[in-house]
Every structure is written in structure tokens, then in C-alpha cells.
Scaffold this active site. Structure first.
Site, PDB file in Angstrom:
ATOM      1  N   LYS A  99     -42.728  -3.659   2.529  1.00 17.98           N
ATOM      2  CA  LYS A  99     -41.391  -3.690   1.947  1.00 17.98           C
ATOM      3  C   LYS A  99     -41.257  -2.453   0.861  1.00 17.98           C
ATOM      4  O   LYS A  99     -42.391  -2.531   0.127  1.00 17.98           O
ATOM      5  CB  LYS A  99     -40.981  -4.890   1.312  1.00 17.98           C
ATOM      6  CG  LYS A  99     -39.450  -4.817   1.062  1.00 17.98           C
ATOM      7  CD  LYS A  99     -39.026  -6.469   0.655  1.00 17.98           C
ATOM      8  CE  LYS A  99     -37.724  -6.541   0.121  1.00 17.98           C
ATOM      9  NZ  LYS A  99     -37.401  -7.916  -0.114  1.00 17.98           N
ATOM     10  N   SER A 102     -33.245  -9.930   1.694  1.00 19.92           N
ATOM     11  CA  SER A 102     -33.403  -8.374   1.543  1.00 19.92           C
ATOM     12  C   SER A 102     -34.643  -7.457   2.499  1.00 19.92           C
ATOM     13  O   SER A 102     -34.453  -6.452   2.414  1.00 19.92           O
ATOM     14  CB  SER A 102     -33.446  -7.757   0.172  1.00 19.92           C
ATOM     15  OG  SER A 102     -34.562  -8.547  -0.324  1.00 19.92           O
ATOM     16  N   SER A 160     -35.169 -14.136   0.793  1.00 17.32           N
ATOM     17  CA  SER A 160     -35.281 -12.622   1.194  1.00 17.32           C
ATOM     18  C   SER A 160     -36.471 -12.516   2.399  1.00 17.32           C
ATOM     19  O   SER A 160     -36.571 -11.586   3.207  1.00 17.32           O
ATOM     20  CB  SER A 160     -35.586 -11.588   0.405  1.00 17.32           C
ATOM     21  OG  SER A 160     -34.186 -11.529  -0.092  1.00 17.32           O
TER      22      SER A 160
HETATM   23  N1  GLN Z   1     -29.754 -12.992  -1.212  1.00 14.80           N
HETATM   24  C1  GLN Z   1     -30.368 -13.380  -2.416  1.00 14.80           C
HETATM   25  C2  GLN Z   1     -29.888 -12.520  -3.289  1.00 14.80           C
HETATM   26  O1  GLN Z   1     -29.454 -11.646  -2.858  1.00 14.80           O
HETATM   27  C3  GLN Z   1     -31.759 -13.253  -2.275  1.00 14.80           C
HETATM   28  C4  GLN Z   1     -32.637 -12.240  -2.224  1.00 14.80           C
HETATM   29  C5  GLN Z   1     -34.008 -12.105  -2.392  1.00 14.80           C
HETATM   30  O2  GLN Z   1     -34.521 -13.057  -1.975  1.00 14.80           O
HETATM   31  N2  GLN Z   1     -34.680 -10.966  -2.814  1.00 14.80           N
HETATM   32  O3  GLN Z   1     -30.142 -12.746  -4.463  1.00 14.80           O
END
Ligand code: GLN
Length: 488
Positions: free
Chosen positions: A79, A154, A178
Site C-alpha cells: 500500500k 482504504s 481498511s
Molecule cells: N473507513 C475508516 C476511516 O475512514 C477506516 C480507515 C482505515 O482503516 N484506514 O477512518
């Protein structure tokens, strides 16, 4: 493509028997990117020449009998919030334009030491803030099961790269879901380890008390192989746990008889959830029950506060972590500014996207004098209650089974203008981060042609039980062997 996706295990066997070379695997991966990326947009950067050179070195090691690990010579992706020396790191953001990392993240260095070939960097929501990859300055990644839909986020780029058969495994990060949510949306496995199990050194910080690096692959077995390579204490991360790392692969091949699975009452209410998703998850639990697991209801009574608590804590920490992007030290500096304050203001205004700005503003607000007690302090207190819920529940069960998300992959554009709806899609995943416990999502069925994720949560440091249950489930089912129709 064949109907079975190539797994890390199958590629390792092919390398071991000499059926294929690492160089050929890397060429295949790069060709798959060339075929698919215009449509899927999983990658934001490729290390073509670096990967080829690394693959040739891996092939040489193999001919000399110096194979380093089961990952040696296998192409993987990371990532774009994990730094690698000499490589651009963008985190889906404009503000990191031109930033070349001077060092390598511990997890990435451990993959390299194991001989893995890192072919490129995957797309993500800006600074990992989001659930759809739509908040990326590079544009959204698309779901290989239906390109009009999100792969989740994400870590959507990593999930798509695996689901589309480009690489057999990838690294992601999980602050509130994410890894697990995109794994669920893309029909693959995704594991978020216990907080502190994997060093965060070199992971660009979003919310430091919640962030954890983890792995995405087709099978629980492959997740175990990847986690074994990256887990373990690192003196450069003060929150990294000194506990010894078990051989996670030893959890594979076991059975689930006698193991107690808890179903949290609060997660199986029909409100705000696709009933077909709940049916898939219930059917998956029945498969485990028939294999000898005992199922019992448990209660996580503070669940209804989880999303609010998560977003307060995550935004507060983000507002503090992102203060370092000031146009002085990293990445992009605005042009035509008038003095230092104006330079900060312009660099940050131009460099951050709308979701990141929203979080910085809200996070600063909840930390400010006069509001701190009402919001941030309160959120920390509720966080403790959520952690205790799990401690209590795990007195009566060995693992907890839930849906990963309340629905299957939603359409691109569907929630982008409604942050609250986007946040609510994290309802099942955020608690694990608040409690610091491990979680895995594995494919457990399909609803209207789209994959459904089964989430398993475990006690802190007990990734092995999750891997054992997930692996047993995958040996009894074939959801993970299905290949998406729009992967090319
Ligand atoms: N969707 C969650 C957020 O927007 C989790 C994101 C993540 O785990 N990086 O914070």
C-alpha cells in the site's frame, strides 16, 4: 485466467519444482497490470526494473540452494502509505507530491529480507481516510467483480491487486477496517493483527493508537505465511510488542471441533444491514458448526457507540499527526506565498483533499480547550468500555463471528457526498481497532454476484485461532476459489 486464483502457496510450489522462475512470475504480474490497470486502477507506482533485478537475484539464490523463505521470489504489492527507500510515497495525497522516502518500513524490509519481490505500490484513500478509495488524488480503484463499484477502502488497491490475480498477496493498513472491509468487498482474505504485533515504523501515521499493518491474500494460509514474515518486535516502534511470534502456519490444517464461536447479539440486528449478507454469514457459521464448533450468543453492549467513538479518536489523532505536513519538511510547497504563515496555509489548503481537511478540522475541534472533556475524554472512556465488552465476551468464546460489512460493495459515487453514510459502513470493523484485537475477513458467499465477508475477531495476540478457524472454513468451502469476471 483459470478458475482458481494463483495463491502464494501454489506459486511457491511452482518455483520449488522449477515449473516457473521468479523472473517469469514478475513478468506475469507486470503483464497483468498492463492488461488490467486502465480499468481497475489498483496501482499508483510500479518498480518494473527493480522488481526484475530482484527476481533475477531470487532465481540465482534458488539455483544455489539459498532460498530464504516461502516468500522468496514471489511478487507482492504494498500500500502506498508504507515507505520504501528511494521510492515515491504519496498516500493518495497531493501534499506528498515528489516525496521520495529515505528509508524503508520495517514490515517492508522484512518482506525484502524474506526474498519477496515488491512490484509496486497500491492505491488508497488519502492518508487512509475512507472506505472506498474514492478519496485518492489518483482517482478511485474499481472492484474487479463490478467496475461500477468500489473495492472498499482504504486498502482498495491492495485488495483489487490480489482479487484480480495480479499478485498473490499484498500489505495494507487497518485503522478502522481498511484491510478487512476491502478484503470482504473483493472476495479475498484480509488480516488485521493485534495492535503492536507488526511494527508501524515506516507506516505513514493516520491515527497512531489504532493503525496496524496487515496482509491481504486469497487464503488464510497465505495470510499466515505473510504475517510470519512481517510480525515481531521492533525497537524502532515503541508500541511494538516484545512478545514472541508464534509460527502462524502451525495453526493451519487443524479442526474446529470444541471451539466456541460467539455471535454478538448487537451485530445481528436487521437494522441498517442487508438481510442477505446476514444470511450468508449465518450460513457460514453453520458450516463451522457442522464441523464441530459450538456456537453461542455473546453480547457487546456498547457497540452502538463504536462508530462515534472511533471517529472522535481517529480524527483527533489525525489532526495531530497531519500537523507535520506544512510545506517545509515533506512533499509539496505552495508557490507564490506571502510569508511563512501564508506558505503553511496555502500548502495545506492546496495539498489536502476534502475528507482529510474535514478530519483535521473536526479533530482539532474535539481536542480544543472547552470541548476536550465533552468529546475526546468521553471517547477515550467509551473506548475502555468497548475493550471490556470484548474481554467479557471472550470469557465465553474463543472467537467472535460477524459480518465484515453491513452490505456488499456499494457503487462508486454512492456515498461520497454523505460522510456519515460512509462512516456507518465501518460499523462492524472499528471496534477491533479500538480494542486492539486481531480480526480477519474471509469470503463466505455471494449476494447478487458480489462477495460477502465473514469477520472473525479474536483475543489479543491470538491470531492463530483466527487463522485456524478461517483455514478450516476455507477447506470446507470454495468461495475463495472464484475468480472475478471483470479482472481483465
Ligand atoms: N473507513 C475508516 C476511516 O475512514 C477506516 C480507515 C482505515 O482503516 N484506514 O477512518
Amino acid at each position: 485466467m483459470t478458475d482458481h486464483p494463483a495463491t502464494l502457496e501454489s506459486l511457491r510450489d511452482a518455483l520449488d519444482t522449477g515449473a516457473i522462475s521468479s523472473r517469469e512470475l514478475v513478468e506475469q504480474s507486470l503483464n497483468r497490470v498492463a492488461e488490467t490497470d486502465a480499468g481497475l486502477h489498483a496501482f499508483v507506482g510500479l518498480r518494473k526494473e527493480g522488481a526484475r533485478a530482484d527476481a533475477d537475484a531470487a532465481d540465482t539464490r534458488r539455483t544455489r540452494g539459498e532460498v530464504r523463505s516461502p516468500l522468496d521470489g514471489i511478487p507482492l504489492a504494498i500500500k502506498d502509505n508504507l515507505v520504501q527507500s528511494g521510492e515515491l510515497t504519496r498516500c493518495g495525497s497531493r501534499i506528498l507530491e515528489g516525496f521520495v522516502s529515505p528509508y524503508t518500513a520495517t514490515a517492508v524490509a522484512r518482506l525484502q529480507a524474506a526474498g519477496a519481490i515488491l512490484i509496486g505500490r497500491t492505491n488508497m484513500d488519502e492518508f487512509a481516510m475512507g472506505s472506498s478509495t474514492e478519496h485518492s488524488v489518483f482517482g478511485a480503484t474499481r472492484n474487479p467483480w463490478d467496475r461500477a463499484r468500489t473495492p472498499g477502502g482504504s486498502s482498495g488497491g491492495s485488495a483489487t491487486a490480489v482479487a484480480a490475480g495480479i499478485v498473490p498477496g499484498a500489505l495494507g493498513s487497518d485503522t478502522g477496517g481498511s484491510i478487512r472491509q476491502p478484503a470482504g468487498f473483493c472476495g479475498i482474505a484480509g488480516l488485521k493483527p493485534t495492535y503492536g504485533r507488526v511494527s508501524r515504523w515506516g507506516l505513514v501515521a493516520f491515527a497512531s493508537s489504532l493503525d496496524q499493518i496487515g496482509v491481504l491474500a486469497h487464503t488464510a494460509g497465505d495470510c499466515a505465511r505473510l504475517l510470519e514474515a512481517i510480525a515481531g518486535h521492533d525497537p524502532r516502534d515503541s508500541t511494538s510488542l516484545p512478545e514472541p511470534v508464534p509460527r502462524f502456519t502451525e495453526a493451519l490444517g487443524g479442526d474446529v471441533s470444541g471451539l466456541v464461536l460467539g455471535l454478538p447479539r448487537e451485530y445481528f440486528v436487521e437494522e441498517g444491514v442487508d438481510p442477505e449478507v446476514l444470511n450468508s454469514v449465518r450460513a457460514a457459521v453453520s458450516v463451522l458448526e457442522r464441523a464441530g464448533a459450538k456456537v453461542r450468543e455473546v453480547s457487546l453492549p456498547h457497540t452502538k457507540y463504536a462508530v462515534a467513538t472511533y471517529y472522535l479518536v481517529a480524527m483527533a489523532e489525525a489532526s495531530s499527526n497531519l500537523a507535520r505536513y506544512d510545506g517545509v519538511r515533506y512533499g509539496r510547497r505552495a508557490e507564490g506565498y506571502d510569508g511563512l504563515t501564508d506558505m503553511y496555509r496555502r500548502s495545506r489548503s492546496e495539498g489536502f483533499g476534502p475528507e482529510v481537511k474535514r478530519r483535521i478540522v473536526l479533530g482539532t475541534y474535539v481536542l480544543s480547550a472547552g470541548y476536550f472533556e465533552a468529546y475526546y475524554r468521553k471517547a477515550q472512556q467509551v473506548r475502555t468500555l468497548l475493550r471490556r465488552d470484548f474481554e467479557q465476551a471472550f470469557r465465553g468464546c474463543d472467537a467472535i463471528a460477524t459480518p465484515t460489512s453491513p452490505e456488499t460493495a456499494f457503487r462508486l459515487g454512492e456515498k461520497i457526498d454523505d460522510p456519515l453514510r460512509m462512516y456507518l459502513s465501518d460499523v462492524y470493523t472499528v471496534s477491533a481497532n479500538l480494542a486492539g484485537i486481531p480480526g480477519i475477513s474471509i469470503p463466505c458467499g455471494f449476494v447478487r454476484g458480489l462477495p460477502v465477508g465473514l469477520q472473525l475477531l479474536g483475543r489479543a495476540l491470538d491470531e492463530s485461532t483466527l487463522l485456524r478457524v478461517a483455514d478450516a472454513f476455507q477447506r470446507l468451502t470454495d468461495h475463495h476459489t472464484r475468480v472475478p469476471p471483470q479482472a481483465s
